[in-house]
Design an enzyme around this catalytic site. Structure first.
Site, PDB file in Angstrom:
ATOM      1  N   LYS A  55      -0.566   7.328  11.702  1.00  0.00           N
ATOM      2  CA  LYS A  55      -1.462   6.184  11.540  1.00  0.00           C
ATOM      3  C   LYS A  55      -1.391   5.278  12.772  1.00  0.00           C
ATOM      4  CE  LYS A  55      -1.002   6.115   6.518  1.00  0.00           C
ATOM      5  NZ  LYS A  55      -0.204   5.631   5.378  1.00  0.00           N
ATOM      6  N   GLN A  99       3.881   1.174   3.102  1.00  0.00           N
ATOM      7  CA  GLN A  99       3.932   2.618   2.846  1.00  0.00           C
ATOM      8  C   GLN A  99       4.653   2.888   1.518  1.00  0.00           C
ATOM      9  OE1 GLN A  99       2.484   5.127   4.768  1.00  0.00           O
ATOM     10  NE2 GLN A  99       3.101   6.441   3.074  1.00  0.00           N
ATOM     11  N   ASP A 122      -5.185  -1.023   2.258  1.00  0.00           N
ATOM     12  CA  ASP A 122      -5.108   0.145   1.377  1.00  0.00           C
ATOM     13  C   ASP A 122      -5.977   0.001   0.132  1.00  0.00           C
ATOM     14  OD1 ASP A 122      -3.684   2.342   2.230  1.00  0.00           O
ATOM     15  OD2 ASP A 122      -1.735   1.470   1.749  1.00  0.00           O
TER      16      ASP A 122
END
Ligand code: NDP
Length: 295
Positions: A55, A99, A122
């Site tokens: 990412k 994460q 997200d």
């Protein structure tokens, strides 16, 4: 292999990153700032470390900044909440990614819901989940979770109008199955979600025009589960022993690709399907967040 049937996630993701790079450039010119993603990684899970590295690399390639916050597994929940609070207040940071999974002593929901919804790259914050669920105009004010958004964008490349199609989604997680169902419902698909307690899954998938598999069980979906001409999106990422190279492993999806290819009209490969799209959508969400924060 019939290449025409392949939905090329790598190519579609590369095009989306190129579009996002244009937005990044324009943002820099207009606001004299660099869109910035803060990545929070707790612990040393090797798969998470690989995701985060990829990412970061891709964000930098399109001109974005990435701020890494790597924390020890033993970090206290209060310290993590304090970090998120600082990132929420930091004007340089436009998107925050925590994460998952987090260690078991940390309440993941509390952490996700402590992110300012306008920085929730997200799309997991309860406010954004609610907006995605309500749909309509609110879709302009939310962030859609990256994996289902990636699946949706790939589907739109295969079918111009999804209206009236029957989609069967295997898996009901908050990060894939449920938001996928909402996106397809918004497109006026008829949506069925199946899960581990569903009886006779194959009978339901055989009725589907679209099957999205997000289970985490290698090669579960077989040829006789799929109607001739259906579109198959494989979200699964499973590491299994390599059949030809003892001691080595390989990645496979939840769909038995070699079998299903012969009946599907279009199918995503693993790797090279949903994975690259997920990252491209994260970058898109971050730049969109940066733009919204200026409005
Ligand atoms: P979860 O484990 O959170 O959810 C799995 C879902 O599958 C659950 O709803 C579960 O049902 C259902 N399920 C489990 N076993 C069966 C079964 N035998 N029959 C039918 N349904 C079953 O996984 P995620 O949604 O997070 O991820 C799913 C897969 O997608 C994983 O392989 C993951 O690695 C991959 N993934 C890939 C991404 C990408 O970028 N390509 C991103 C995110 C995930 P129940 O709810 O009843 O337990």
């Amino acid at each position: 292999m019939d290449e025409n049937k392949l939905i090329d996630g790598k190519k579609i993701a590369s095009d989306l990153r190129a579009e996002t790079a244009v937005k990044v450039e324009a943002f820099k010119k207009d606001f004299n700032k660099v869109p910035t993603l803060a990545v929070v990684l707790v612990g040393e899970d090797p798969a998470s470390q690989v995701y985060v590295k990829t990412k970061t690399k891709m964000a930098k390639e399109i001109g974005m900044d990435v701020e890494d916050h790597f924390l020890d597994t033993s970090v206290a929940e209060t310290d993590l909440l304090k970090l998120i609070d600082d990132l929420n207040k930091n004007d340089k940071v436009n998107g925050i990614l925590v994460q998952l999974p987090l260690p078991s002593h940390i309440d993941s929901r509390a952490i996700i819901d402590s992110i300012d919804p306008i920085k929730d790259a997200d799309g997991f914050h309860a406010v954004n989940v609610g907006r995605n669920s309500i749909g309509g105009e609110l879709l302009n004010e939310t962030f859609t979770p990256c994996t289902p958004l990636g699946c949706y964008l790939m589907l739109k490349k295969s079918v111009a109008d999804l209206k009236g199609m029957h989609a069967v989604i295997i898996g009901r997680s908050n990060i894939v199955g449920k938001p996928m169902a909402q996106l397809l419902l918004e497109e006026s698909c008829t949506v069925t979600i199946v899960h581990s307690k569903t009886r006779n899954i194959e009978e339901l998938t055989r009725q589907a025009d679209i099957v999205v598999a997000a289970v985490g069980r290698p090669l579960m979906v077989k040829k006789d589960w799929i109607k001739e001409g259906a579109i198959v999106i494989d979200v699964g990422i499973n590491r299994v022993d390599h059949p030809e190279n003892p001691g080595k492993t390989k990645l496979v999806g939840d769909v038995d690709f070699d079998e299903v290819l012969s009946v599907a009209s279009a199918i995503t490969p693993v790797p090279g399907g949903v994975g690259p799209m997920t990252i491209a959508c994260l970058l898109k969400n971050t730049v969109d967040a940066a733009i919204r924060q200026q409005q």
